[in-house]
Design an enzyme around this catalytic site. Structure first.
Site, short mmCIF file in Angstrom:
data_model
loop_
_atom_site.label_atom_id
_atom_site.label_comp_id
_atom_site.label_asym_id
_atom_site.label_seq_id
_atom_site.Cartn_x
_atom_site.Cartn_y
_atom_site.Cartn_z
N GLU A 1 15.11 7.82 0.86
CA GLU A 1 14.81 8.80 1.90
C GLU A 1 15.29 8.20 3.21
O GLU A 1 14.77 7.18 3.66
CB GLU A 1 13.31 9.11 1.97
N CYS B 1 9.59 11.05 9.99
CA CYS B 1 10.90 11.28 9.39
C CYS B 1 11.17 12.77 9.16
O CYS B 1 12.34 13.18 9.08
CB CYS B 1 11.03 10.51 8.07
#
Length: 517
Positions: free
Chosen positions: A255, A294
């Site tokens: 990720e 994020c």
């Protein structure tokens, strides 16, 4: 204070000076983390044998009970964690609660999932295929636990949630966790693991913790091991190269960077309920955890006729925001995690300003100039045809950019220019707008959140990662996938097609849990 690592079921310290952890408000050093001289190969091997043996001797339900025990320990010590998050991460109480409570909630969610699977230790997919002319030879797909170690490399912004979401999935799948928190905020991760170990709720080898550099870890991994990485795209590329160089590589999921977006639909007007909801969500993007998420909104697509009104509404909210020391209960926005992150965020905001102008900017606190504070900043990019930085640069701090669009087709085309993101939100009551966004931007995002009048304020938030939903994204977001409830187990399990006769297959099915992965 030197942070100890928990390896081979004992606490150990590195022999070097290591890296300093600091208070981002004052810059004061509060701890050091170092892994010099630690035997990583032995630690991985211990987890691979002791941890695998302990977990895979338990049923899904028993693994769920184990996670519930972990969650209970963390809940008991929650107040202490809030203080650690303030001191090491610069979190306000609200910001720290997102991280700490998010971790506990995810553990409880996977605990319930494990207990719902009952006494099995393997999974079978529903349905079978006949492979021969006569009904005597069939195939079914089974999932079994991989006998390896899950190395979990986490980002600095969620030392609790980021860690426990990975541990939860691996534990239910029957795979021990080798946790590597980001060094800069490892104090909270380390304290949580210590409390869990001291409580004796986890068998030996199921949890390991490495505080400091992870250099050399990949060399210790084999075909049944895995790496789940959350962090920068640059570090993700390094890991890809290291894994690709191995003959029998471990699994890798990443990720990485993500320039996420929200679209305020062309049907949204001033005075409409969705207008206020979209304004609130945009303001949250500029304040929650100082923008260090994020999944946070970085680009805001607003219909060109609504832009001035929308900007004024967000600016009005920012004018009421207090930036300062999180020890002050009135503070809404604390500092970034350290000066390096502050300097990087300010530099990236400067790059965005070559394409965008400032619409609103909060004032910074006086007397705390040495701290890692960045003013919440709202920008507007008018020259969309020539702009690219706003689609490429993720300011990991309290900054977002408004991009005016003429029609939905233009908004969708602009949305793809980030080349893959974790999350997109749409505020619209128009079903055609919803369908167009789904078809046009669904392939480019791991998660889409549609907010209409029916949902209203009841949604969980653009940036909030729910354990029931997939977390990850294509392209530059890393191409990885975590969570998603039961689907989160797939990374740690092996899918195998078993071919055989109906009696043999029926016997195997009776020893498994049937589900759809």
């Amino acid at each position: 204070m030197k942070l100890e690592s928990y390896l081979e079921a004992r606490w150990q310290s590195g022999t070097g000076d290591g890296r300093a952890l600091v208070n981002p408000v004052t810059g004061t050093e509060i701890a050091h983390a170092d892994t010099t001289g630690l035997n990583l190969a032995a630690a991985i091997d211990f987890a691979r044998h002791a941890g695998v043996g302990a977990l895979q001797s338990l049923s899904f339900a028993e693994r769920g009970a184990l996670l519930r025990g972990v969650a209970d320990v963390l809940q008991t010590n929650r107040d202490a964690y809030l203080e650690i998050a303030r001191e090491n991460s610069g979190n306000t109480k609200a910001d720290a609660s997102v991280d700490i409570d998010g971790g506990i909630f995810t553990l409880k969610t996977y605990a319930r999932l494990g207990q719902s699977l009952g006494d099995g230790v393997a999974l079978v997919e529903a349905g079978e295929d006949q492979l021969a002319r006569e009904p005597v030879f069939f195939s079914r797909h089974f999932w079994t636990s991989r006998p390896g170690v899950a190395v979990q490399i986490n980002a600095f912004n969620f030392p609790s949630w980021g860690m426990w979401e990975k541990v939860a999935q691996a534990t239910i799948a029957g795979v021990p966790s080798f946790v590597k928190p980001a060094t800069s905020t490892a104090l909270l991760s380390q304290r949580m693991i210590r409390d869990v170990v001291d409580a004796g709720v986890v068998p030996s080898g199921v949890l390991s913790l490495l505080c400091g550099s992870a250099n050399g870890v990949v060399d210790c991994l084999g075909a049944m091991d895995s790496i789940a990485f959350t962090g920068s795209a640059a570090t993700g590329q390094v890991l890809r190269r290291q894994v690709a160089g191995k003959l029998a590589p471990p699994r890798l999921t990443i990720e990485a960077d993500s320039v996420n977006a929200t679209i305020v639909g062309p049907d949204v007007t001033l005075g409409a309920p969705l207008f206020d909801v979209a304004v609130r969500e945009t303001a949250n993007a500029l304040t929650l955890k100082a923008g260090q998420l994020c999944t946070n909104i970085r680009r805001i697509f607003v219909h060109q006729e609504l832009v001035p009104t929308f900007e004024d509404a967000v600016a009005d909210k920012l004018a009421k925001v207090s930036v300062g020391d999180p020890a002050d209960d009135s503070t809404r926005v604390g500092p970034l995690v350290n000066l390096a992150q502050k300097n990087e965020a300010i530099a990236n905001i400067g790059k965005l300003k070559t394409e965008a102008s400032v619409v609103a900017e909060s004032s910074l606190p006086t007397g705390l100039e040495s701290g890692a504070f960045v003013a919440p900043t709202l920008l507007r990019c008018a020259d969309l045809k020539n702009a690219q930085a706003v689609h490429d640069i993720e300011v990991f701090g309290p900054c977002a950019t408004i991009l005016p669009y003429e029609n939905l087709d233009e908004a969708i085309a602009l949305g793809t220019k980030a080349e893959g993101s974790l999350a997109l939100s749409l505020f619209s009551d128009d079903r055609a707008v919803q369908e167009g966004t789904f078809l046009g931007l669904g392939p480019w995002h791991g998660r889409l959140m549609f907010v209409d009048a029916e949902v209203g304020k009841a949604h969980t938030g653009h940036a909030i990662v729910m354990p029931q939903c997939v977390h990850g994204g294509p392209g530059r977001a890393g191409g990885g996938e975590e969570l998603g409830g039961l689907r989160g187990l797939r990374f740690h399990m092996q899918r195998s097609a078993i071919q055989g006769g109906p009696t043999a297959l029926s016997h195997l099915v009776s020893a498994t849990v049937e589900t759809n992965l």
